[in-house]
Design a protein around this motif. Structure first.
Motif, short mmCIF file in Angstrom:
data_model
loop_
_atom_site.label_atom_id
_atom_site.label_comp_id
_atom_site.label_asym_id
_atom_site.label_seq_id
_atom_site.Cartn_x
_atom_site.Cartn_y
_atom_site.Cartn_z
N ILE A 1 85.10 50.87 62.78
CA ILE A 1 84.88 50.56 61.58
C ILE A 1 85.21 49.43 60.75
N ALA A 2 86.19 48.90 62.09
CA ALA A 2 86.92 47.21 61.31
C ALA A 2 85.56 46.56 62.37
N VAL A 3 85.17 47.30 63.64
CA VAL A 3 84.66 46.10 63.80
C VAL A 3 82.77 45.82 62.82
N LEU A 4 82.67 47.28 62.77
CA LEU A 4 81.68 47.28 61.80
C LEU A 4 81.38 46.57 60.72
N PHE A 5 82.51 46.09 60.06
CA PHE A 5 82.74 45.54 58.78
C PHE A 5 82.53 44.22 58.80
N CYS A 6 83.29 43.36 59.88
CA CYS A 6 83.14 41.91 60.33
C CYS A 6 82.01 42.33 60.35
N PHE A 7 80.94 43.43 61.19
CA PHE A 7 79.58 42.28 61.77
C PHE A 7 78.35 42.06 60.51
N VAL A 8 78.90 43.56 59.40
CA VAL A 8 77.88 43.65 58.36
C VAL A 8 78.25 42.05 57.48
N ILE B 1 55.15 52.56 56.64
CA ILE B 1 56.43 52.28 57.94
C ILE B 1 57.18 53.66 58.44
N ASP B 2 57.60 53.23 59.43
CA ASP B 2 57.99 54.77 59.85
C ASP B 2 58.83 54.04 60.79
N GLY B 3 60.18 54.50 61.57
CA GLY B 3 60.87 53.84 61.89
C GLY B 3 62.42 52.88 61.09
N MET B 4 62.43 53.24 60.43
CA MET B 4 63.53 52.01 59.80
C MET B 4 64.89 53.48 59.74
N GLY B 5 65.15 54.23 60.35
CA GLY B 5 66.31 54.73 61.44
C GLY B 5 66.91 53.97 62.08
N LEU B 6 68.35 55.04 62.42
CA LEU B 6 69.44 54.24 63.29
C LEU B 6 68.58 54.01 64.71
N THR B 7 68.17 52.88 64.80
CA THR B 7 68.52 51.99 66.31
C THR B 7 69.09 51.83 67.13
N GLY B 8 69.06 50.98 68.30
CA GLY B 8 69.50 50.69 69.33
C GLY B 8 70.37 51.30 70.40
N GLY B 9 70.08 52.61 70.25
CA GLY B 9 70.54 53.38 71.01
C GLY B 9 69.41 53.74 72.25
N SER B 10 69.35 55.66 72.84
CA SER B 10 68.10 55.42 73.87
C SER B 10 68.64 57.41 74.32
N GLY B 11 67.55 57.38 74.85
CA GLY B 11 67.96 58.69 75.52
C GLY B 11 67.78 59.84 74.64
N HIS C 1 66.07 62.69 72.71
CA HIS C 1 66.08 64.03 73.28
C HIS C 1 66.52 64.79 74.36
N THR C 2 67.32 64.40 74.51
CA THR C 2 68.24 64.29 75.75
C THR C 2 70.09 64.21 75.14
N VAL C 3 70.59 64.84 76.77
CA VAL C 3 72.38 64.86 76.31
C VAL C 3 72.44 63.76 76.46
N GLU C 4 71.31 62.65 76.48
CA GLU C 4 72.12 60.88 76.45
C GLU C 4 71.96 60.20 75.13
N GLU C 5 71.57 61.44 74.18
CA GLU C 5 71.01 60.34 72.87
C GLU C 5 71.83 59.98 72.68
N THR C 6 71.66 57.92 72.06
CA THR C 6 72.85 57.68 71.29
C THR C 6 72.35 57.15 70.45
N ALA C 7 72.78 56.04 69.50
CA ALA C 7 72.85 54.95 68.59
C ALA C 7 73.39 54.21 68.07
N ASN C 8 73.37 53.28 67.70
CA ASN C 8 74.35 52.03 67.59
C ASN C 8 74.86 51.92 66.19
N LEU C 9 75.88 51.93 66.03
CA LEU C 9 76.52 52.42 64.44
C LEU C 9 76.09 50.90 63.44
N ASN C 10 76.29 49.70 64.28
CA ASN C 10 76.61 48.47 63.70
C ASN C 10 74.91 47.99 62.91
N ARG C 11 73.87 48.87 63.58
CA ARG C 11 72.74 49.09 62.39
C ARG C 11 72.82 49.96 61.16
#
Length: 440
Positions: free
Chosen positions: A11-18, A398-408, A410-420
């Motif tokens: 959380i602290a890192v995220l607040f610095c980012f935003v 338009i679409d694609g306005m969700g949480l991006t910056g990750g990968s994987g 539909h797999t057990v490697e699904e990730t997202a970047n909370l900074n986004r």
């Protein structure tokens, strides 16, 4: 809601980012107020994301899908929305969350998310986990509980700024995006009804996971079956006038012609997913395979092929179907073939001038907030999604306005970047404000 220890470190890192991003913002006083409000609610949004990801909501886990729906419903009720959890009994699914607030200013906007994931109760992938101070893994964290939380976070900012009460917004979070109920006419009725009401559609899928892109066109997806018949006989008689070539040769001719005549068509794909052939063929009731019986010295009597087709527009889809039907009709001797297209499936989200204009507005907001420029996703990189059912009804989408910056996905490697998370919520909130202000 409680926040886990693994979340606290981020959380602290995220607040610095935003905060750093906000310093570069070129915004009006009201828009800066929206940006600040997102930061105020960010900690709660992160907790909401963790809570919802930790609820299994695989499409066929109806209880879990409904639990996620109730979680988000509580948030939207508190924001003044009229909400309903609809029944999915008629199409054998959990149902949808539908929410609305109908003020008197600006365009009518539908915001689209979904409650379900591809990870059912038997999946080993069940928990929200921080990989580091910004990357999180978990079932549906990107596809698309992150997008759902962005919707709620942006709406909270609009309420804090005193704007929400005047806006005209419907939110539809479906419970069967990953595995649609049948018939689609009932499964997608809430989305279509909202689209018929709306002027603008905003989708909160995660697109191609690139934070610098937005989806302005999506390819539709539908299924097809090819059934081929030949004349059974001893293999010594193949190619004779009486016997012909058999079903397998005819099938190979058809599939090869599909490839030769259509594979170079831009943004069009058609894939034979499985094929069974021989003297006898039987297909499983779930249409995912079956059994075939035959012998090396017998000319094949039957072949069945199942596949899908994806096109970027209805015009392209119909043109491809016409070509494929013509190929199927030119049979080898003593064979016949039938090509059947599923009338259901997901329609394309056609590229329109309105979609392009909406992207331009989104891009300007992103730049004004200091997040950089945004461009259109290549349609080949964007699969089918619920927003496609708004095509032909709304002026802009338009679409694609969700949480991006990750990968994987539909797999057990699904990730997202909370900074986004805050970034996307800020752009969404300011976009909604500008769309309203433009049409006062």
């Amino acid at each position: 809601m409680k926040t886990s220890k693994c979340m606290n470190s981020a959380i602290a890192v995220l607040f610095c980012f935003v905060f750093a991003a906000t310093l570069n913002a070129q915004t009006s006083k009201k828009e800066q107020q929206l940006v600040d409000a997102v930061d105020t609610h960010l900690k709660d949004a992160l907790s909401l994301l963790e809570t919802s990801v930790n609820i299994n909501s695989g499409t066929m886990n109806f209880e879990g899908v409904q639990e996620v729906g109730r979680l988000y419903q509580k948030e939207l009720d508190a924001l003044g929305f009229k909400t309903e959890l609809t029944s999915g009994e008629a199409y054998n699914r959990a149902g949808h969350l539908v929410a609305s607030i109908e003020g008197k200013k600006g365009p009518k906007i539908v915001m689209i998310g979904h409650l379900d994931t591809v990870f059912e109760l038997d999946s080993p992938f069940q928990e929200f986990q921080m990989r580091n101070d910004s990357i999180v893994e978990g079932p549906g964290v990107a596809d698309m509980k992150g997008g759902d939380v962005i919707i709620i976070l942006a709406i909270k900012a609009l309420k804090d700024a005193g704007l929400l009460k005047d806006m005209r917004i419907k939110i539809v979070m479906t419970g069967d995006e990953e595995k649609s109920g049948n018939p689609l006419a009932l499964s997608k009725k809430d989305v279509i009804d909202a689209a018929q009401w709306a002027d603008i559609a905003l989708g909160f899928e995660n697109g191609d996971n690139n934070p610098k892109t937005i989806v302005v066109a999506r390819r539709g997806s539908s299924d097809w079956k090819l059934k081929v018949k030949g004349q059974p006989a001893h293999s010594s008689q193949v190619f004779s006038e009486k016997v012909g070539v058999g079903a397998i040769y005819e099938t190979s001719r058809i599939l090869n012609a599909f490839y030769e005549q259509l594979s170079e068509e831009k943004d069009l794909t058609f894939n034979p997913g499985f094929m069974l052939g021989g003297t006898e063929v039987s297909i499983n009731t779930d249409q995912t395979g079956g059994n075939a019986f035959g012998k090396n010295n017998v000319v094949s009597q039957a072949v069945e092929v199942h596949g899908d087709i994806r096109a970027v527009s209805l015009e392209q889809l119909e043109r491809a179907k016409k070509t494929m039907h013509a190929i199927v009709a030119e049979n080898y001797p003593k064979t016949s073939a039938e090509l059947i297209f599923d009338e259901g499936g997901y329609p394309p989200l056609d590229l329109t001038d309105g979609n392009t204009q909406l992207l331009a507005t989104y891009n300007l907001v992103s730049q004004d907030l200091g997040f950089g420029s945004i461009e259109a996703v290549n349609p080949r990189n964007a699969g089918a999604a619920d927003i496609s059912f708004t095509s032909g009804y709304v002026d802009m989408a338009i679409d694609g306005m969700g949480l991006t910056g990750g990968s994987g996905d539909h797999t057990v490697e699904e990730t997202a970047n909370l900074n986004r998370l805050a970034e996307k919520a800020k752009v969404t909130a300011v976009l909604l404000y500008r769309l309203m202000a433009k049409q006062k």
